[in-house]
Design a protein around this motif. Structure first.
Motif, PDB file in Angstrom:
ATOM      1  N   ASP A   1      -8.223  10.582  -2.780  1.00  0.00           N
ATOM      2  CA  ASP A   1      -8.358   9.315  -3.479  1.00  0.00           C
ATOM      3  C   ASP A   1      -7.200   8.414  -3.225  1.00  0.00           C
ATOM      4  OD1 ASP A   1      -9.098   7.989  -5.964  1.00  0.00           O
ATOM      5  OD2 ASP A   1      -7.270   8.407  -6.996  1.00  0.00           O
TER       6      ASP A   1
ATOM      7  N   LYS B   1      -8.117   6.690   0.124  1.00  0.00           N
ATOM      8  CA  LYS B   1      -9.025   5.542  -0.041  1.00  0.00           C
ATOM      9  C   LYS B   1      -8.784   4.279  -0.592  1.00  0.00           C
ATOM     10  CE  LYS B   1     -13.079   8.808  -0.398  1.00  0.00           C
ATOM     11  NZ  LYS B   1     -14.211   9.443  -1.651  1.00  0.00           N
ATOM     12  N   LYS B   2      -7.808   4.548  -1.639  1.00  0.00           N
ATOM     13  CA  LYS B   2      -7.141   3.156  -2.438  1.00  0.00           C
ATOM     14  C   LYS B   2      -6.187   2.497  -1.307  1.00  0.00           C
ATOM     15  CE  LYS B   2      -7.691   5.150  -6.934  1.00  0.00           C
ATOM     16  NZ  LYS B   2      -7.243   5.682  -8.132  1.00  0.00           N
ATOM     17  N   THR B   3      -5.270   3.453  -0.465  1.00  0.00           N
ATOM     18  CA  THR B   3      -4.413   2.502   0.002  1.00  0.00           C
ATOM     19  C   THR B   3      -4.183   2.627   1.443  1.00  0.00           C
ATOM     20  OG1 THR B   3      -3.017   4.623   0.201  1.00  0.00           O
ATOM     21  CG2 THR B   3      -2.641   3.357  -1.875  1.00  0.00           C
TER      22      THR B   3
ATOM     23  N   ASP C   1       0.895  -1.056   0.065  1.00  0.00           N
ATOM     24  CA  ASP C   1       0.020  -0.028  -0.113  1.00  0.00           C
ATOM     25  C   ASP C   1       0.802   1.241  -0.056  1.00  0.00           C
ATOM     26  OD1 ASP C   1      -2.704  -1.208   0.192  1.00  0.00           O
ATOM     27  OD2 ASP C   1      -2.529  -1.658   2.150  1.00  0.00           O
TER      28      ASP C   1
ATOM     29  N   ASN D   1       2.579   1.752  -3.220  1.00  0.00           N
ATOM     30  CA  ASN D   1       1.284   2.159  -4.412  1.00  0.00           C
ATOM     31  C   ASN D   1       0.970   3.711  -4.068  1.00  0.00           C
ATOM     32  OD1 ASN D   1       1.099  -0.141  -5.835  1.00  0.00           O
ATOM     33  ND2 ASN D   1      -0.502  -0.862  -4.441  1.00  0.00           N
TER      34      ASN D   1
END
Length: 183
Positions: free
Chosen positions: A82, A85-87, A20, A23
């Motif tokens: 964003d 939220k993704k990682t 995470d 990324n």
């Protein structure tokens, strides 16, 4: 300041892994380069543990950003939301508008800017923010700046105690009082 993960975040697997973080950094660098190339940001530097061997899972990613416009600030905010939220990786961002930074009309503390200068392995995208920031008039008395900053932080802690579910006594902040009042 890092993010303190809640029991629910642990329960639902919202704690970032090494992948995470990798990324998040990849997405962040790409997004920031885009914002710099589109003249929405002047420059960004990564500071803190993410650029050193002190970095560990649970750390936040610290950034110092010089913003060109309100649109740049909005786009930066959207990018960070964003990526988080993704990682599940959190960020601590200090920012200043370029025009204010160049003429010294900012509220950045002397020790913050000079601490950033000491990071030899910080990452920079665009112009180096430290080189953009001009000396502020409130840097004339660095000792008083530090004292006032600490007093302000203590005051914030004391005020926030009112809004917590657990009532902390005054002794919980007394060590900070001693730090500021000792010669």
């Amino acid at each position: 300041m890092g993010h303190i993960y809640s029991l629910d975040e642990f329960k639902f697997g919202s704690i970032p892994s090494k992948i995470d973080y990798d990324n998040a950094i990849r997405l962040l660098k790409s997004g920031l380069e885009n914002l710099v190339n589109n003249k929405l940001l002047s420059g960004v530097t990564f500071v803190g543990s993410v650029t050193s061997t002190d970095f560990e899972i649970g750390s936040d990613i610290d950034l110092f950003v010089v913003i060109e416009s309100i649109g740049g600030e909005d786009m930066l905010r959207e990018l960070i939301i964003d990526i988080t939220k993704k990682t599940h990786v959190f960020f601590d961002i200090k920012s200043v508008y370029r025009k204010s930074a160049e003429i010294g009309q900012h509220r950045l503390l002397y020790y913050y800017i000079h601490t950033i200068k000491m990071f030899s392995n910080r990452w920079v995208i665009g112009k180096d923010p430290v080189e953009i920031v001009a000396e502020s008039t409130n840097w004339k008395n660095v000792k008083m700046e530090l004292v006032n900053d600490m007093l302000s932080r203590i005051d914030s802690l004391l005020k926030s105690r009112v809004h917590t579910k657990i009532d902390f006594g005054p002794c919980h902040c007394s060590f900070l009082d001693r730090i500021v009042t000792l010669p």
